[in-house]
Design an enzyme around this catalytic site. Structure first.
Site, PDB file in Angstrom:
ATOM      1  N   SER A   1       0.834  -1.206   0.000  1.00 50.91           N
ATOM      2  CA  SER A   1       0.000   0.000   0.000  1.00 50.91           C
ATOM      3  C   SER A   1       0.866   1.252   0.000  1.00 50.91           C
ATOM      4  O   SER A   1       2.024   1.223   0.408  1.00 50.91           O
ATOM      5  CB  SER A   1      -0.906   0.032   1.229  1.00 50.91           C
ATOM      6  OG  SER A   1      -1.745  -1.090   1.263  1.00 50.91           O
TER       7      SER A   1
HETATM    8  N1  SAH Z   1       0.462  -5.462   4.168  1.00 47.35           N
HETATM    9  C1  SAH Z   1       1.131  -5.696   2.909  1.00 47.35           C
HETATM   10  C2  SAH Z   1       0.300  -5.381   1.697  1.00 47.35           C
HETATM   11  C3  SAH Z   1      -0.805  -6.314   1.583  1.00 47.35           C
HETATM   12  S1  SAH Z   1      -1.542  -6.560   0.007  1.00 47.35           S
HETATM   13  C4  SAH Z   1       2.449  -4.967   2.839  1.00 47.35           C
HETATM   14  O1  SAH Z   1       2.787  -4.209   3.755  1.00 47.35           O
HETATM   15  O2  SAH Z   1       3.161  -5.165   1.846  1.00 47.35           O
HETATM   16  C5  SAH Z   1      -2.726  -7.726   0.606  1.00 47.35           C
HETATM   17  C6  SAH Z   1      -2.178  -9.095   0.846  1.00 47.35           C
HETATM   18  O3  SAH Z   1      -3.224  -9.861   1.428  1.00 47.35           O
HETATM   19  C7  SAH Z   1      -1.764  -9.823  -0.419  1.00 47.35           C
HETATM   20  O4  SAH Z   1      -0.446 -10.258  -0.306  1.00 47.35           O
HETATM   21  C8  SAH Z   1      -2.759 -10.987  -0.498  1.00 47.35           C
HETATM   22  O5  SAH Z   1      -2.199 -12.154  -1.059  1.00 47.35           O
HETATM   23  C9  SAH Z   1      -3.116 -11.189   0.960  1.00 47.35           C
HETATM   24  N2  SAH Z   1      -4.389 -11.873   1.233  1.00 47.35           N
HETATM   25  C10 SAH Z   1      -5.563 -11.771   0.568  1.00 47.35           C
HETATM   26  N3  SAH Z   1      -6.498 -12.539   1.166  1.00 47.35           N
HETATM   27  C11 SAH Z   1      -5.895 -13.153   2.241  1.00 47.35           C
HETATM   28  C12 SAH Z   1      -6.340 -14.053   3.252  1.00 47.35           C
HETATM   29  N4  SAH Z   1      -7.591 -14.512   3.308  1.00 47.35           N
HETATM   30  N5  SAH Z   1      -5.446 -14.435   4.195  1.00 47.35           N
HETATM   31  C13 SAH Z   1      -4.156 -13.985   4.167  1.00 47.35           C
HETATM   32  N6  SAH Z   1      -3.688 -13.137   3.227  1.00 47.35           N
HETATM   33  C14 SAH Z   1      -4.545 -12.708   2.280  1.00 47.35           C
END
Ligand code: SAH
Length: 214
Positions: A62
């Protein structure tokens, strides 16, 4: 080679402090964590611009303002144990690692989880544990938590996450399809306090308590 140190100071001043990030501990964590280590090599020069960047598997880290806004809403305290859902690059987890006692972070893609774990280890964030799984179910093994932060957009706040929050605990999660509103929940003895901030955009939370497909 652009001057990343200068770009970082500009990020702190123009994108964070000037836009309402006032928590000194949060700002200090953003000054400390090298965001360039969490983005692919070819995007290093953009590390401190206020934009989301790709981190693989179609997922994004993000923009700094959003990470800071969510971190400040979470109201982190030194002794807290926090659960993050959606490890991605590990950047949000690294920020939290500097602010709280212990961070558990769950990622559904093993490939991203492994990369993030390696990166966090190399950079010395040893109070973070990365787990592969469906974070929309929370992490009952380690619950309850003082803080839960969801970094992917969900159709609603997954009920298991609210259950896994301590009384006095805070949960921050973007809710909605396509465009999300940021929901903050504070768990009280008999009720949930809720605040809502509109206008965010995240990749979808995919899982039992999220969207059913990517
Ligand atoms: N916090 C991260 C950005 C997250 S993007 C950072 O600092 O880089 C959102 C992430 O959530 C993605 O990597 C995606 O694969 C993951 N995601 C989506 N659904 C999920 C779920 N049910 N459980 C765990 N991870 C999930």
């Amino acid at each position: 080679m652009p001057d990343l140190a200068e770009a970082k100071e500009r990020m702190l001043k123009e994108h964070l402090a000037a836009r309402g990030i006032t928590n000194e501990r949060v700002l200090k964590a953003f000054r400390e964590v090298p965001r360039e280590e969490f983005v692919p090599d070819h995007l290093h020069n953009l590390a401190y611009e206020d934009m989301p960047l790709e981190v693989g598997r179609g997922q994004t880290i993000s923009q700094p303002y959003t990470v800071a806004f969510m971190t400040q809403l979470l109201d982190p305290h030194r002794e807290d144990v926090v659960l993050e859902v959606g490890t991605g690059s590990g950047y949000q987890a690294a920020i939290l690692a500097l602010l709280v006692e212990r961070v558990f972070t769950i990622e559904r893609f093993a490939e991203l989880a492994q990369k993030a774990e390696k990166r966090l280890g190399r950079l010395g964030y040893d109070n973070v544990e990365v787990i592969v799984g469906d974070g929309s179910r929370g992490w009952p093994e380690r619950a309850p938590f003082e803080g839960i932060i969801v970094t992917a957009g969900a159709p609603e706040v997954p009920p298991p996450l609210v259950e896994q929050l301590k009384v006095g605990g805070r949960l921050v999660a973007p809710v909605g399809k396509g465009v999300q509103e940021m929901v903050k929940i504070v768990k009280r003895e008999r009720e949930l306090e809720k605040e809502i901030y509109p206008g965010f955009r995240f990749v979808p939370l995919v899982g039992e308590g999220g969207f059913k497909d990517a």
